[in-house]
Design an enzyme around this catalytic site. Structure first.
Site, PDB file in Angstrom:
ATOM      1  N   GLY A  54       3.717  -0.240  -1.285  1.00 38.33           N
ATOM      2  CA  GLY A  54       3.580  -0.858  -2.598  1.00 38.33           C
ATOM      3  C   GLY A  54       4.857  -0.742  -3.407  1.00 38.33           C
ATOM      4  N   MET A 113      -1.735  -1.152  -4.077  1.00 40.39           N
ATOM      5  CA  MET A 113      -2.830  -0.202  -3.896  1.00 40.39           C
ATOM      6  C   MET A 113      -2.261   1.206  -3.763  1.00 40.39           C
ATOM      7  SD  MET A 113      -5.507  -2.123  -1.297  1.00 40.39           S
ATOM      8  CE  MET A 113      -6.564  -0.660  -1.259  1.00 40.39           C
ATOM      9  N   ILE A 126       0.835  -1.196   0.000  1.00 39.51           N
ATOM     10  CA  ILE A 126       0.000   0.000   0.000  1.00 39.51           C
ATOM     11  C   ILE A 126       0.875   1.254   0.000  1.00 39.51           C
ATOM     12  CG2 ILE A 126      -1.660   1.337   1.340  1.00 39.51           C
ATOM     13  CD1 ILE A 126      -2.871  -1.281   2.309  1.00 39.51           C
ATOM     14  N   CYS A 127       0.629   2.138  -0.982  1.00 38.64           N
ATOM     15  CA  CYS A 127       1.323   3.417  -1.112  1.00 38.64           C
ATOM     16  C   CYS A 127       2.832   3.181  -1.170  1.00 38.64           C
ATOM     17  CB  CYS A 127       0.909   4.354   0.023  1.00 38.64           C
ATOM     18  SG  CYS A 127       1.448   6.066  -0.214  1.00 38.64           S
ATOM     19  N   GLN A 128       3.603   3.804  -0.287  1.00 43.66           N
ATOM     20  CA  GLN A 128       5.045   3.582  -0.263  1.00 43.66           C
ATOM     21  C   GLN A 128       5.364   2.101  -0.048  1.00 43.66           C
ATOM     22  OE1 GLN A 128       7.123   4.808   3.269  1.00 43.66           O
ATOM     23  NE2 GLN A 128       8.870   5.594   2.096  1.00 43.66           N
TER      24      GLN A 128
END
Length: 354
Positions: free
Chosen positions: A150, A170, A146-148
């Protein structure tokens, strides 16, 4: 400009309504307890330094044979994915039959000043993946970044593809130099060396104010003006305060890892351009040949959709799926639409590749 059409009686009525709302709100505030977060029972399965890996417990045993490990960003606390009963990605994945684990990074301090991205990705994430695989009795696991987190998961999968069965990203930045990436534009000419050499670990408050300044009117004015409308609604006010608690409960950033993330990702854009090296490992996204599901938010002001869409053209996998979610960077976890759409989409995609 013509004269303002202000009717004194209506103005008086609005003032009275506001006063009543504030008085009712004061009564509600007196009844509030400290808001809690995290609604799902969990068990610790691995611990190292400040990191803890949890396995979540659903109301029934998981039907999925392959566990899924959530790798969250370093810049916020991961309980956003399990905020409350009606706003929980974790809870809804469990209801679908998935076996869900999560890395909690903890709160870095001065002892972590020299941690590098190699330490995080080839160290902590690798050992966490191994711990989950051992706990589940499998050789490969699913990774949901998720985000960083990811971006970290992409690097990890490119280096250790034999440990990952399926990869889900995501709201993950991939191309950091898209024209609409405000964070990248802000930091493009930043002297990351001077910054980190001067302050060491990056204070959480400094990071938070940078994010708030991306939308100052919306996040520093309109939000709190709008809070007046829910002051007399205990449930809505608790939801608001729970979100505020998450926003400002942010960890500091390990200085060395922050330096490298700024230079190699935001400034050098090496995730897509190449040349990214973590320890002794070169990161080549073409090494990612496992199935990939990429979910991004169409109204994301932190990770523009085009930044995430770039993933399709830089990985080696022939099994690539992307989903555009109608919402923002935070709404993709907590909105009602997200609860209905995102967990079933993840589950159906994983089930098709079981």
């Amino acid at each position: 400009m013509g004269p303002l059409n202000i009717e004194p009686f209506k103005l008086f009525e609005e003032a009275q309504k506001f006063q009543k709302k504030m008085m009712a709100g004061m009564q509600v505030l007196r009844t509030l307890d400290d808001v809690e977060f995290g609604c799902t029972e969990k068990d610790e399965v691995y611990r190292e330094d400040k990191l803890v890996v949890y396995r979540y417990r659903g109301e029934r045993k998981p039907t999925a044979k392959t566990p899924t490990l959530i790798v969250y960003a370093l810049v916020n606390r991961p309980y956003m994915v399990d905020l409350q009963e009606d706003k929980s990605l974790v809870r809804n994945l469990l209801a679908q039959g998935e076996d869900v684990y999560l890395i909690d990074w903890g709160y870095p301090d001065q002892a972590d000043r020299w941690l590098t991205l190699d330490d995080y990705i080839n160290g902590y994430i690798r050992r966490s993946v191994d711990a989950v695989a051992k706990n589940a009795g499998v050789k490969k696991i699913n990774v949901l970044g998720i985000c960083q987190g990811g971006a970290f998961s992409l690097c990890f999968t490119a280096i250790h593809p034999h440990k990952v069965k399926n990869l889900i990203t995501m709201v993950t930045p991939v191309d950091f130099h898209t024209p609409d990436n405000m964070l990248s534009n802000w930091t493009r000419n930043m002297d990351a060396d001077l910054f980190v050499n001067t302050i060491g670990n990056v204070p959480a408050d400094l990071m938070n104010w940078c994010y708030l300044m991306l939308k100052p009117m919306r996040l520093l004015q309109q939000k709190y003006v709008g809070m007046v409308d829910i002051l007399d609604n205990k449930v809505e006010l608790e939801n608001f305060l729970r979100m505020e608690k998450w926003i400002f409960d942010s960890p500091d950033q390990a200085g060395e890892a922050f330096r490298q993330f700024m230079r190699d990702f935001y400034q050098g854009n090496k995730l897509v351009k190449g040349g990214l090296k973590l320890g002794k490992h070169e990161v080549d996204l073409k090494n990612i040949t496992v199935p990939v599901l990429n979910i991004f938010a169409e109204q994301d002001h932190l990770v523009p959709p085009d930044s995430s869409r770039a993933l399709k053209g830089v990985i080696g996998s022939e099994d690539y799926t992307q989903i555009a979610f109608k919402g923002g960077h935070i709404g993709i976890y907590v909105s009602g639409r997200a609860q209905r759409e995102v967990p079933p989409a993840i589950h159906d995609w994983l089930r098709a590749r079981a």
